[in-house]
Design a protein around this motif. Structure first.
Motif, PDB file in Angstrom:
ATOM      1  N   GLY A 197     -11.537 -12.377 -38.142  1.00 16.63           N
ATOM      2  CA  GLY A 197     -11.601 -10.984 -38.555  1.00 16.63           C
ATOM      3  C   GLY A 197     -12.067 -10.078 -37.436  1.00 16.63           C
ATOM      4  O   GLY A 197     -11.552  -8.963 -37.259  1.00 16.63           O
ATOM      5  N   TYR A 198     -13.036 -10.558 -36.662  1.00 14.67           N
ATOM      6  CA  TYR A 198     -13.547  -9.796 -35.522  1.00 14.67           C
ATOM      7  C   TYR A 198     -12.448  -9.575 -34.486  1.00 14.67           C
ATOM      8  O   TYR A 198     -12.252  -8.452 -33.993  1.00 14.67           O
ATOM      9  CB  TYR A 198     -14.746 -10.545 -34.933  1.00 14.67           C
ATOM     10  N   ALA A 199     -11.695 -10.622 -34.145  1.00 18.18           N
ATOM     11  CA  ALA A 199     -10.625 -10.493 -33.150  1.00 18.18           C
ATOM     12  C   ALA A 199      -9.543  -9.524 -33.625  1.00 18.18           C
ATOM     13  O   ALA A 199      -9.032  -8.718 -32.842  1.00 18.18           O
ATOM     14  CB  ALA A 199     -10.027 -11.868 -32.854  1.00 18.18           C
ATOM     15  N   SER A 200      -9.215  -9.585 -34.902  1.00 14.88           N
ATOM     16  CA  SER A 200      -8.213  -8.680 -35.457  1.00 14.88           C
ATOM     17  C   SER A 200      -8.708  -7.224 -35.417  1.00 14.88           C
ATOM     18  O   SER A 200      -7.962  -6.317 -35.043  1.00 14.88           O
ATOM     19  CB  SER A 200      -7.888  -9.088 -36.892  1.00 14.88           C
ATOM     20  N   TRP A 201      -9.974  -7.022 -35.797  1.00 16.13           N
ATOM     21  CA  TRP A 201     -10.565  -5.692 -35.741  1.00 16.13           C
ATOM     22  C   TRP A 201     -10.588  -5.159 -34.305  1.00 16.13           C
ATOM     23  O   TRP A 201     -10.294  -3.997 -34.064  1.00 16.13           O
ATOM     24  CB  TRP A 201     -11.988  -5.765 -36.314  1.00 16.13           C
TER      25      TRP A 201
END
Length: 407
Positions: A398-402
């Motif tokens: 989720g962090y990488a996508s954000w």
């Protein structure tokens, strides 16, 4: 008048130095410090050693400027002490300086010295003061700096050498404001440090040597101090910390840049009492420690206001690409400044993501959980599950996508 130098004068003239003699000797030395009796304090020193007399006089003068709630010298351990002639007994002694700075330390902490003590004609005398085998907060600014500048505010005790005395005086109120800022944002409950001891210098050798922290890649450092109740330092938490900052880069910059480093290091010191330091974690968690301090010190800025290495946040993020994993401990504290800077950046952004998806309050809870369980091999995984109701893999994805969509 009984002085530290003569306290043991009535003891046996020959033979080995005993602990009871040293206890009396150190008690008299402590009384001299508390009673503001400079002559008695220096009476403990070999009068023929002019350099040591000067150094200990400087130490006494500096200590009188510090707002101690308590300060006393205590016997730690002793090597030697055997002698074959009447006035030649000598011992190498580990001496603890137990002290608590008012408004800074939640409990007394210790600094340790190694004294060489001999029996002279009038009693025990100190002939040398050196670094201990296992350094415990040594050397402190009061040991190293001539004419130490000391300024106090409600939440901050500021110390500075001559290179940064003017800077300290001009920034003292700002340091207090930065301390209040950090405290105001903390939602993790009681148990934080009540305030901060901050040493400022632009002498690089002095900075790297103070508290024996040796962080040659840093411009600011927070050093945990061992508790008197835990002399082995083998486990538990540390009740306080000391902050040191190299002011070289901040004297001619926007004051806001100095505030960032002040808030960053104060964030560490504020929550250091929570960290379990009884062992090494088997799970990388320095990204939590440094990411939280980075986020806390810059959370008032929007992403468009942030700068990294002179680039805008967007330019820096584009240059380095999205992270594939959370930063490792080796990357965050890498001796390669570029690798370390990127590790700090990714850690900061992970905390921004966490605050946005969950809440700033959840960030505090997450960090507190990791600190309290830092020795666990699954401290980060457990914090993800118990605080955020997710997994480390899901958080990372989720962090990488954000990161890719937002930065």
């Amino acid at each position: 008048m009984t002085t530290a130098g003569s306290a043991a004068g009535s003891a046996k003239a020959g033979g080995s130095i005993t602990q009871s003699e040293l206890d009396a000797f150190l008690a008299a030395h402590s009384t001299a410090l508390k009673g503001k009796d400079r002559a008695a304090f220096l009476a403990a020193v070999d009068p023929k050693n002019a350099d040591l007399l000067k150094q200990q006089g400087q130490l006494y003068d500096n200590l009188q400027k510090i707002p101690f709630a308590s300060a006393a010298y205590r016997f730690g351990s002793m090597d030697g002490g055997e002698s074959t002639f009447a006035q030649g007994a000598q011992a190498t002694v580990a001496v603890n300086f137990d002290h608590q700075i008012t408004g800074v330390d939640t409990a007394p902490v210790e600094e340790q010295y190694r004294w060489t003590v001999v029996r002279g004609a009038t009693g025990l005398q100190v002939t040398a003061v050196d670094a201990p085998t296992n350094r415990r907060g040594y050397p402190a600014p009061w040991d190293s700096i001539a004419n130490l500048t000391v300024l106090t505010r409600k939440h901050v005790v500021i110390m500075a050498d001559d290179t940064s005395s003017s800077f300290a005086k001009s920034r003292a109120d700002a340091l207090e404001s930065d301390a209040q800022y950090d405290f105001a944002h903390w939602t993790g409950g009681t148990g934080t440090a009540p305030g901060f001891a901050v040493f400022l210098t632009s002498n690089r050798d002095t900075y790297e040597g103070i508290y024996d922290q040796g962080r040659d890649e840093s411009v600011g450092v927070t050093v945990p101090m061992p508790a008197v109740s835990d002399p082995s330092s083998a486990g538990g938490t540390y009740p306080s910390s000391r902050i040191a900052i190299d002011t070289t880069h901040y004297k001619n910059l926007d004051p806001a840049d100095a505030d960032i480093i002040f808030k960053h290091e104060m964030t560490h010191a504020m929550i250091d009492p929570f960290e379990n330091l009884s062992g090494r974690s088997e799970q990388d968690h320095l990204w939590v420690v440094e990411g939280f301090a980075e986020w806390e010190s810059q959370r008032m800025y929007s992403p468009t206001e942030l700068l990294y290495d002179g680039d805008t946040l967007h330019a820096y993020a584009t240059k380095h690409g999205a992270p594939k994993a959370l930063p490792t401990d080796a990357q965050v504290y890498s001796s390669d400044s570029d690798a370390s800077s990127l590790g700090y950046f990714y850690s900061h952004m992970a905390m921004r993501y966490m605050a946005g998806k969950w809440s700033p309050e959840k960030v505090d809870q997450f960090v507190l959980y990791v600190y309290k369980n830092a020795t666990s091999a699954t401290c980060v995984d457990d914090a993800m599950k118990n605080v955020l109701s997710t997994t480390t893999d899901q958080f990372t994805q989720g962090y990488a996508s954000w990161y890719r969509s937002s930065l």
